[in-house]
Enzyme design. Structure first.
Site, PDB file in Angstrom:
ATOM      1  N   GLY A   1       0.803  -1.218   0.000  1.00  0.00           N
ATOM      2  CA  GLY A   1       0.000   0.000   0.000  1.00  0.00           C
ATOM      3  C   GLY A   1       0.838   1.272   0.000  1.00  0.00           C
ATOM      4  O   GLY A   1       0.522   2.239  -0.699  1.00  0.00           O
ATOM      5  N   THR A   2       1.908   1.282   0.757  1.00  0.00           N
ATOM      6  CA  THR A   2       2.727   2.492   0.860  1.00  0.00           C
ATOM      7  C   THR A   2       3.322   2.856  -0.496  1.00  0.00           C
ATOM      8  O   THR A   2       3.269   4.016  -0.925  1.00  0.00           O
ATOM      9  CB  THR A   2       3.842   2.285   1.912  1.00  0.00           C
ATOM     10  OG1 THR A   2       3.217   1.994   3.164  1.00  0.00           O
ATOM     11  CG2 THR A   2       4.728   3.506   2.046  1.00  0.00           C
TER      12      THR A   2
ATOM     13  N   ASN B   1      -8.578   3.228   8.315  1.00  0.00           N
ATOM     14  CA  ASN B   1      -8.012   2.084   9.014  1.00  0.00           C
ATOM     15  C   ASN B   1      -8.331   2.049  10.495  1.00  0.00           C
ATOM     16  O   ASN B   1      -8.347   0.990  11.107  1.00  0.00           O
ATOM     17  CB  ASN B   1      -6.487   2.036   8.815  1.00  0.00           C
ATOM     18  CG  ASN B   1      -5.833   3.384   8.929  1.00  0.00           C
ATOM     19  OD1 ASN B   1      -6.233   4.341   8.265  1.00  0.00           O
ATOM     20  ND2 ASN B   1      -4.827   3.487   9.772  1.00  0.00           N
TER      21      ASN B   1
ATOM     22  N   GLN C   1      -7.785  -0.601   3.079  1.00  0.00           N
ATOM     23  CA  GLN C   1      -8.649  -1.189   4.118  1.00  0.00           C
ATOM     24  C   GLN C   1     -10.019  -1.593   3.603  1.00  0.00           C
ATOM     25  O   GLN C   1     -10.834  -2.102   4.370  1.00  0.00           O
ATOM     26  CB  GLN C   1      -8.806  -0.207   5.295  1.00  0.00           C
ATOM     27  CG  GLN C   1      -7.539   0.017   6.085  1.00  0.00           C
ATOM     28  CD  GLN C   1      -7.112  -1.209   6.894  1.00  0.00           C
ATOM     29  OE1 GLN C   1      -7.861  -2.162   7.074  1.00  0.00           O
ATOM     30  NE2 GLN C   1      -5.885  -1.178   7.401  1.00  0.00           N
TER      31      GLN C   1
ATOM     32  N   GLY D   1      -1.542  -6.441  -0.252  1.00  0.00           N
ATOM     33  CA  GLY D   1      -1.799  -7.864  -0.071  1.00  0.00           C
ATOM     34  C   GLY D   1      -2.023  -8.279   1.363  1.00  0.00           C
ATOM     35  O   GLY D   1      -2.925  -9.062   1.664  1.00  0.00           O
ATOM     36  N   HIS D   2      -1.224  -7.730   2.282  1.00  0.00           N
ATOM     37  CA  HIS D   2      -1.263  -8.296   3.634  1.00  0.00           C
ATOM     38  C   HIS D   2      -2.491  -7.888   4.440  1.00  0.00           C
ATOM     39  O   HIS D   2      -2.689  -8.372   5.558  1.00  0.00           O
ATOM     40  CB  HIS D   2       0.038  -8.011   4.393  1.00  0.00           C
ATOM     41  CG  HIS D   2       0.210  -6.619   4.907  1.00  0.00           C
ATOM     42  ND1 HIS D   2      -0.015  -6.287   6.225  1.00  0.00           N
ATOM     43  CD2 HIS D   2       0.597  -5.486   4.295  1.00  0.00           C
ATOM     44  CE1 HIS D   2       0.246  -4.999   6.397  1.00  0.00           C
ATOM     45  NE2 HIS D   2       0.616  -4.488   5.235  1.00  0.00           N
TER      46      HIS D   2
ATOM     47  N   THR E   1      12.390  -7.124 -11.064  1.00  0.00           N
ATOM     48  CA  THR E   1      11.915  -8.495 -11.274  1.00  0.00           C
ATOM     49  C   THR E   1      10.674  -8.751 -10.433  1.00  0.00           C
ATOM     50  O   THR E   1      10.659  -8.465  -9.236  1.00  0.00           O
ATOM     51  CB  THR E   1      13.040  -9.488 -10.889  1.00  0.00           C
ATOM     52  OG1 THR E   1      14.167  -9.177 -11.706  1.00  0.00           O
ATOM     53  CG2 THR E   1      12.624 -10.928 -11.104  1.00  0.00           C
TER      54      THR E   1
ATOM     55  N   CYS F   1       1.238   1.302  12.947  1.00  0.00           N
ATOM     56  CA  CYS F   1       2.528   1.940  12.696  1.00  0.00           C
ATOM     57  C   CYS F   1       2.726   3.163  13.585  1.00  0.00           C
ATOM     58  O   CYS F   1       3.827   3.660  13.683  1.00  0.00           O
ATOM     59  CB  CYS F   1       2.696   2.286  11.223  1.00  0.00           C
ATOM     60  SG  CYS F   1       1.185   2.516  10.356  1.00  0.00           S
TER      61      CYS F   1
END
Ligand code: PLP
Length: 429
Positions: free
Chosen positions: A71-72, A189, A217, A238-239, A275, A363
């Site tokens: 996301g960042t 969030n 979110q 993804g997480h 890659t 965070c």
């Protein structure tokens, strides 16, 4: 010890099916997706399948998706990419040359844009960005960095539930015709508050400014249609979606003028060289597919558990208060103020009993400052510090909620007993 995890807005576990989909690409199918031999071709095919899966989740076309590290990165790419492609950024940033010389033309052409900043005569114009006061740091700090480079930024205030005022947005756009980007998060969030993206998208389209949303979110929790919402850019991670950390995506509508963010090879049409993280991308694709299929069912079940949790807290903990109650919210998020306690002390006390939850954004845990989101909705600093976020997930059970309701009230009471400030408001009633 029994452990219950109610911190899914911080991160989610990798779904077993997602892990199964990834494992071959960590083992036998380890090829580089850019290689032309059969190892590479298998990796390429897997990446392109994932691109389709992510695109389908948000109603986009596969060629409009690039994979990122999360996301960042997606937020930074969208924000700096749009503003710097529009040029006019102070020379100290080195941005003068960006639109013309650094790939914007190439990228814009790849996505169908008819002109770039160099040909549009926009280099010397002042630039302005509109965002909200409750964005994640990935957006807020990017905007602050832009301000240091001479870009104007308006941080729209929010109401007591975290919603922006569409009238204020319209006024800000007419006060600032130099606006090039509107970046408003889909779901917050900390509170779960959901902004009305379809209405905001219409306003952005009328004003002819690029519209980006941080959907980190909301992706997988709420339906998203980039066309109905008239989005030009969308970030997801993804997480937060039961895929691994270090995977993410950025949706870029065809024709969007975007300066490239990283320089390197020609991967992902030059938009995102490097890659490809094939296992991570495959995991994200699978997670997107699972989320799309289970979204409606999950949302209903999780919202019911969230409501049980909130009503249970209100019934068991005196003076507990649900923030953003009654506002459109993600189904999984409960944000509750327990006046008279320190949120961090309560998180630690609950962790010792086996319950994982959080104070605001993970965070910013450990930061002395109260949450910028909670102060933006009008909570005084001491109330903001007395607030906890419980975020449920796909595998949260009724027993998990019972467990939370069995440990939180006693922990709050214990901390209140120790608090020199709590007795006063109670005695005054
Ligand atoms: N945006 C929002 C709303 C978030 O909640 C987060 C993470 O908490 C991010 C962006 C950053 O995403 P990532 O951790 O994938 O960099």
């Amino acid at each position: 010890m029994k452990r219950v995890y109610l911190d899914h807005n911080a991160t989610t576990p990798v779904e077993p099916e997602v892990l199964d989909a990834m494992l071959p690409y960590l083992a036998g199918d380890f090829g580089n997706a850019s290689s032309i031999h059969s190892f590479g071709q298998r990796a390429r095919a897997a990446v392109e399948t994932a691109r389709e899966q992510v695109a389908t989740l948000i109603g986009a076309r596969p060629q409009e998706i690039i994979f990122t590290s999360g996301g960042t990165e997606s937020d930074n790419h969208a924000i700096f990419g749009v503003v710097e492609a529009a040029a006019g950024v102070a020379a100290t940033s080195g941005a003068k040359q960006t639109a013309a010389a650094s790939g914007a033309k190439e990228n814009a052409a790849a996505s169908g844009a008819k002109e770039n900043a160099a040909t549009s005569g926009a280099e010397d114009k002042p630039k302005h960005v509109i965002t909200s006061a409750i964005e994640h740091e990935a957006v807020l700090n990017a905007c602050q960095a832009l301000e240091k480079r001479g870009v104007g930024v308006t941080y729209l205030p929010v109401d007591h539930a975290g919603l922006i005022d569409l009238g204020v947005l319209r006024n800000t756009l007419s006060l600032h015709p130099e606006t090039v980007l509107l970046t408003i998060m889909h779901a917050n969030n900390e509170l779960g508050t959901v902004q009305p993206l379809e209405q905001i998208g219409r306003i952005a389209a009328e004003a002819d400014v690029y519209f980006h949303t941080d959907a980190v979110q909301s992706a997988g929790k709420l339906g998203i249609d980039v066309n109905a919402m008239r989005l030009d850019l969308l970030s997801l991670s993804g997480h937060k979606l039961y895929a691994p950390k270090g995977s993410g995506a950025l949706y870029i509508r065809g024709g969007t003028r975007l300066r490239q963010f990283l320089y390197g090879g020609h991967h992902q049409r030059g938009f995102r060289p490097g890659t490809e993280n094939v296992p991570g991308i495959v995991g994200l694709g699978k997670a997107a597919e699972i989320a799309r299929k289970s979204l409606a069912e999950d949302a209903k079940r999780i919202a019911a558990l969230r409501d049980t949790l909130e009503q249970g807290m209100l019934a068991r903990v005196p003076y507990a208060r649900i923030n953003a109650e009654g506002t459109p919210r993600t189904p999984n998020t409960a944000n509750i103020t327990f006046s008279g306690i320190e949120g961090e002390a309560l998180v630690i006390a609950l962790d010792l009993k086996g319950l994982a939850c959080s104070t605001g954004a993970a965070c910013s845990s450990g930061a002395v400052e109260p949450s910028h989101v909670l102060t933006a909705i009008g909570l005084p600093p001491e109330a903001a510090r007395a607030t906890l976020r419980f975020s449920l997930g796909r595998h949260t059970t009724a027993q998990d909620i019972d467990f939370a309701l069995s440990v939180v009230p006693a922990a709050v009471e214990q901390l209140r007993e120790l608090s020199p400030t709590y007795r006063k408001p109670v005695a005054a009633r």
